[in-house]
Scaffold this active site. Structure first.
Site, PDB file in Angstrom:
ATOM      1  N   GLU A   1      -1.929  -8.690   4.737  1.00  9.79           N
ATOM      2  CA  GLU A   1      -1.927  -8.944   6.193  1.00  9.79           C
ATOM      3  C   GLU A   1      -3.289  -8.728   6.840  1.00  9.79           C
ATOM      4  O   GLU A   1      -3.585  -9.298   7.907  1.00  9.79           O
ATOM      5  CB  GLU A   1      -0.869  -8.074   6.875  1.00  9.79           C
TER       6      GLU A   1
ATOM      7  N   HIS B   1      -3.547  -5.105   0.752  1.00  9.52           N
ATOM      8  CA  HIS B   1      -3.033  -5.463   2.078  1.00  9.52           C
ATOM      9  C   HIS B   1      -3.226  -6.954   2.358  1.00  9.52           C
ATOM     10  O   HIS B   1      -4.271  -7.353   2.895  1.00  9.52           O
ATOM     11  CB  HIS B   1      -3.793  -4.699   3.162  1.00  9.52           C
TER      12      HIS B   1
ATOM     13  N   CYS C   1       0.832  -1.210   0.000  1.00  8.66           N
ATOM     14  CA  CYS C   1       0.000   0.000   0.000  1.00  8.66           C
ATOM     15  C   CYS C   1       0.869   1.265   0.000  1.00  8.66           C
ATOM     16  O   CYS C   1       1.454   1.612  -1.018  1.00  8.66           O
ATOM     17  CB  CYS C   1      -0.989  -0.015   1.157  1.00  8.66           C
TER      18      CYS C   1
END
Length: 322
Positions: free
Chosen positions: A247, A245, A134
């Protein structure tokens, strides 16, 4: 620009041949994650607000889930600090966030130094991977384009999406190692979490010269149907970037109107785990280590405890540093 870029890529490709001939493996990879200045929302619920940087715990858990350990990289340190880490870590990560990608922020200044060190190490024959997520992806594009911004405003916050792969996507390290079922998930299902207001369009990816040095592997579309680069990798060096993202799929759980699009399906979790595994395996191809066990232990994230911050910020937990 194109001629100079082609020459640079040829030199980098030659360097990669040397890298591939010289790298060794480690089964104890340690990945450095760059910190950044905390927002007011992160500090809001804390009695002690005297912290200068943070890392969202989801990034730490993400790479730990793939068998790697993590070292927090502090901002506003001298060059010797980052040079020392570049000699001892097995990989670097530029996480997402809300800092400036220029040298006006501690995140941007440290990122520029680390990017320089990573490129220099790889050109010397040291396989040292770098991933940007990002904001980190955006900083990679800024640094690789000669510290010039080519980003366009876009509307892609709190949006789950699929990846529209490029015609030659299988001619890449990321996708050639991806299991067929995971490729199906990323292409056919909304398995990527997006939280960004700036995008690299395919047009600007070419105009900036990035296309001469990086492969555009996949795009996505924002809420206004603007197409943007979602995934890229360097043609020669182990440098990778995702606008989405990975994660968050596994480790971010806030469920209000600003965070309810994070995909938590088994397929989305499998996609996230693949990206964690991929980069951890990249880090395993570097055999650097700290000079002593004491120095290694002192550097690890285990010396810090995460704070619960979900009530005031979009992160479930963060690590905070003085």
């Amino acid at each position: 620009m194109a001629g100079k870029a082609s020459t640079a890529v040829a030199l980098l490709a030659g360097a990669l041949c040397c890298v591939q001939a010289q790298f060794d493996f480690t089964l104890r990879p340690i990945i450095g994650i760059l910190s950044q200045h905390p927002s007011d929302s992160i500090l809001e619920g804390l009695e002690d607000k005297n912290y200068t940087s943070y890392i969202a715990a989801s990034y730490v858990k993400h790479f730990e889930s793939a068998g790697a350990r993590v070292v927090p990289i502090l901002i506003n340190q001298d060059d010797a600090y980052y040079e020392n880490l570049a000699k001892h870590l097995n990989g670097f990560v530029f996480p997402g966030g809300a800092s400036s990608i220029t040298s006006s922020s501690g995140y941007g200044a440290a990122g520029a130094k680390i990017y320089q060190l990573v490129r220099e190490a790889n050109l010397r024959g040291v396989y040292l991977p770098l991933w940007g997520t990002c904001l980190g992806f955006e900083m990679l594009t800024y640094l690789a384009a000669g510290e010039k911004k080519w980003l366009a405003s876009c509307n892609a916050s709190n949006k789950a999406d699929r990846l529209n792969v490029s015609a030659d996507y299988m001619d890449s390290r990321i996708f050639t190692q991806m299991p067929d079922n995971v490729i199906g998930f990323v292409r056919l299902m909304d398995t990527t979490a997006n939280y960004h207001k700036w995008c690299m369009t395919p047009e600007n990816f070419t105009l900036s010269g990035l296309a001469d040095e990086f492969k555009l592997l996949a795009t996505s579309y924002d809420f206004d149907d603007l197409e943007y680069v979602a995934l890229m990798e360097h043609v020669a060096l182990p440098i990778f970037g995702s606008q989405f993202h990975p994660e968050k799929n596994q480790f971010e759980w806030k469920d209000d109107s600003k965070h309810d699009a994070i995909p938590h399906s088994p397929q989305a979790v499998g996609v996230a785990q693949y990206f964690a595994n991929f980069f951890a395996n990249q880090a395993r191809q570097n055999n650097q280590k700290f000079p002593t066990e004491e120095e290694e232990t002192a550097a690890l994230i285990y010396n810090y405890e995460p704070f619960f911050t979900q009530e005031t910020s979009g992160f479930v937990q963060v690590y905070l540093f003085r």
